[in-house]
Scaffold this motif. Sequence first.
Motif, PDB file in Angstrom:
ATOM      1  N   TYR A  33       0.842  -1.257   0.109  1.00  0.00           N
ATOM      2  CA  TYR A  33       0.286  -0.082   0.066  1.00  0.00           C
ATOM      3  C   TYR A  33       0.678   1.093  -0.066  1.00  0.00           C
ATOM      4  O   TYR A  33       1.979   1.234   0.289  1.00  0.00           O
ATOM      5  N   GLY A  35      -0.367   5.437   1.062  1.00  0.00           N
ATOM      6  CA  GLY A  35      -1.265   6.313   1.754  1.00  0.00           C
ATOM      7  C   GLY A  35      -0.751   7.636   1.067  1.00  0.00           C
ATOM      8  O   GLY A  35       0.050   8.132   1.064  1.00  0.00           O
ATOM      9  N   TYR A  36      -2.166   8.524   1.023  1.00  0.00           N
ATOM     10  CA  TYR A  36      -1.745   9.849   0.512  1.00  0.00           C
ATOM     11  C   TYR A  36      -2.968  10.760   1.054  1.00  0.00           C
ATOM     12  O   TYR A  36      -3.932  10.546   1.303  1.00  0.00           O
ATOM     13  N   GLU A  37      -2.533  11.921   1.521  1.00  0.00           N
ATOM     14  CA  GLU A  37      -3.400  12.846   2.060  1.00  0.00           C
ATOM     15  C   GLU A  37      -4.014  13.595   0.678  1.00  0.00           C
ATOM     16  O   GLU A  37      -3.419  13.753  -0.110  1.00  0.00           O
ATOM     17  N   LEU A  66      -4.306   3.948   0.367  1.00  0.00           N
ATOM     18  CA  LEU A  66      -5.226   4.881   1.197  1.00  0.00           C
ATOM     19  C   LEU A  66      -5.303   6.336   1.113  1.00  0.00           C
ATOM     20  O   LEU A  66      -4.549   6.992   1.027  1.00  0.00           O
ATOM     21  N   HIS A  71      -5.968  11.936   8.049  1.00  0.00           N
ATOM     22  CA  HIS A  71      -4.375  12.366   8.137  1.00  0.00           C
ATOM     23  C   HIS A  71      -4.420  13.941   7.567  1.00  0.00           C
ATOM     24  O   HIS A  71      -3.679  14.915   8.305  1.00  0.00           O
ATOM     25  N   ILE A 141       7.071  15.865   7.136  1.00  0.00           N
ATOM     26  CA  ILE A 141       5.710  15.630   6.462  1.00  0.00           C
ATOM     27  C   ILE A 141       5.028  16.988   6.824  1.00  0.00           C
ATOM     28  O   ILE A 141       4.101  17.387   5.977  1.00  0.00           O
ATOM     29  N   TYR A 154      -0.659  11.932  14.216  1.00  0.00           N
ATOM     30  CA  TYR A 154      -0.680  11.572  12.829  1.00  0.00           C
ATOM     31  C   TYR A 154       0.207  10.409  12.686  1.00  0.00           C
ATOM     32  O   TYR A 154      -0.241   9.323  12.138  1.00  0.00           O
ATOM     33  N   GLN A 158      -0.740   6.634  11.352  1.00  0.00           N
ATOM     34  CA  GLN A 158      -0.140   5.591  10.109  1.00  0.00           C
ATOM     35  C   GLN A 158       0.298   4.723  10.336  1.00  0.00           C
ATOM     36  O   GLN A 158       0.112   3.755   9.602  1.00  0.00           O
ATOM     37  N   ASP A 161      -2.519   2.172  10.946  1.00  0.00           N
ATOM     38  CA  ASP A 161      -3.122   1.877   9.495  1.00  0.00           C
ATOM     39  C   ASP A 161      -2.423   0.781   8.890  1.00  0.00           C
ATOM     40  O   ASP A 161      -3.175  -0.243   8.138  1.00  0.00           O
ATOM     41  N   GLN A 176       8.764   9.637   4.114  1.00  0.00           N
ATOM     42  CA  GLN A 176       8.019   8.818   5.051  1.00  0.00           C
ATOM     43  C   GLN A 176       8.867   7.899   6.108  1.00  0.00           C
ATOM     44  O   GLN A 176       8.332   7.194   7.031  1.00  0.00           O
TER      45      GLN A 176
HETATM   46  C1  NAL Z   1       0.304   7.618   4.561  1.00  0.00           C
HETATM   47  C2  NAL Z   1      -0.214   9.025   4.830  1.00  0.00           C
HETATM   48  C3  NAL Z   1      -1.156   9.021   5.606  1.00  0.00           C
HETATM   49  C4  NAL Z   1      -1.455   7.945   6.357  1.00  0.00           C
HETATM   50  C5  NAL Z   1      -0.958   6.823   5.957  1.00  0.00           C
HETATM   51  C6  NAL Z   1      -1.482   5.486   6.722  1.00  0.00           C
HETATM   52  C7  NAL Z   1      -0.798   4.189   6.169  1.00  0.00           C
HETATM   53  C8  NAL Z   1       0.118   4.321   5.244  1.00  0.00           C
HETATM   54  C9  NAL Z   1       0.482   5.565   4.495  1.00  0.00           C
HETATM   55  C10 NAL Z   1      -0.053   6.604   4.910  1.00  0.00           C
HETATM   56  C11 NAL Z   1       0.103  10.312   4.027  1.00  0.00           C
HETATM   57  C12 NAL Z   1       1.768  10.574   4.064  1.00  0.00           C
HETATM   58  C13 NAL Z   1       1.827  11.810   3.477  1.00  0.00           C
HETATM   59  N1  NAL Z   1       2.025  10.677   5.615  1.00  0.00           N
HETATM   60  O1  NAL Z   1       2.558  12.748   3.852  1.00  0.00           O
HETATM   61  O2  NAL Z   1       1.168  12.223   2.243  1.00  0.00           O
END
Ligand code: NAL
Length: 331
Positions: A33, A35-37, A66, A71, A141, A154, A158, A161, A176
């Motif tokens: 996976y 994750g993206y804001e 995600l 977040h 971040i 935050y 993460q 998740d 990250q």
């Molecule tokens: C990435 C982000 C937020 C929550 C997450 C949860 C699980 C895996 C990846 C995740 C966004 C990331 C950013 N921190 O800076 O866009």
Amino acid sequence: MDAYDRITRNAAEVVTDEEARALADAPDGKRAYVGYEPSGVLHVGHMLTANKLIELQDEGFEVVVLLADVHAYLNGKGTFAEIRDTATRMQEQFVAYGLDPDRTEFVLGSEYQLDEEYVLDLHSLELETSLSRAERAMAEIAGDDTATVAHAVYPLMQALDIVYLDVDLAIGGMEQRKVHMLARDTLPSIDASAPTCLHTPLIADLTTGVGKMSSSGGLSISMEDSGADIAKKVEKAYCPPTADPDPTDNGEERENPVLQLFEYHVFPRFSEVVVERPDQYGGNLTYGSYDALETDLESGELHPADAKGALATCLNDLIAPGRERIRSDHD
Ligand code: NAL
């Protein structure tokens, strides 16, 4: 190339190498996976990790994206309603970019992050983590704003998740990595295992080659850009005519962002790149690999202006389907 090489191709680091090798040897059904804001439009940073997801889909991985609405809210990106709205649009842009919709699970963070069990696990991680560690994990971040309690929560969400999405491999940009290290250290306290992580490189600032490209300051290429916008931005990019004799700027390391874009954005998606040149300058050049293009640029065989022209064309081809999507949303 074996499965391990394909999975880790173009990665800046994997944590750990042994874990990545074991994963490469594991049978099908593997999940990865990112994750993206949610933000209104994809930019090159999103597309770089998306390239890795596309490669992993080709390797048989199931991919989870995600859309981290809670977040983004904790990181001060707007009202919750606004963020939810941008999340759907971002999903469409990822599919337009090339993620296989049949093998991508899009999940909104708020679908499970407000459940009682999740919140209690989160509080348990809060008990285990010092404020300074959480703050350090967020340094790259969070914006430059004052650290808030939300910024400390935050990275713990993460981390959690990773457990709730039940994935084998966590992908993210190098910014990250401290969150992922925190996850590896603290998840065992709630009897969850440490995730294997793969971090993609950061592209340097387009005009200086120093530091990293950012959508907040400096030039960044996004899915909204027209072909002409892209050409203009790429034209301004720092790209010395041969291997830079002085690869520093006031002592800061200088990268060639044009080469980085070829390496991390173009070659993963195109099997061949044609650089168009008039016959009087030697005619067209065709490259089947990043290394061949780099060699020619550094020897002077390929002129930066010609390389930039080809780069702009390729980037435009990559974003065109998403741009169409955005424009039809506006109609
Ligand atoms: C990435 C982000 C937020 C929550 C997450 C949860 C699980 C895996 C990846 C995740 C966004 C990331 C950013 N921190 O800076 O866009």
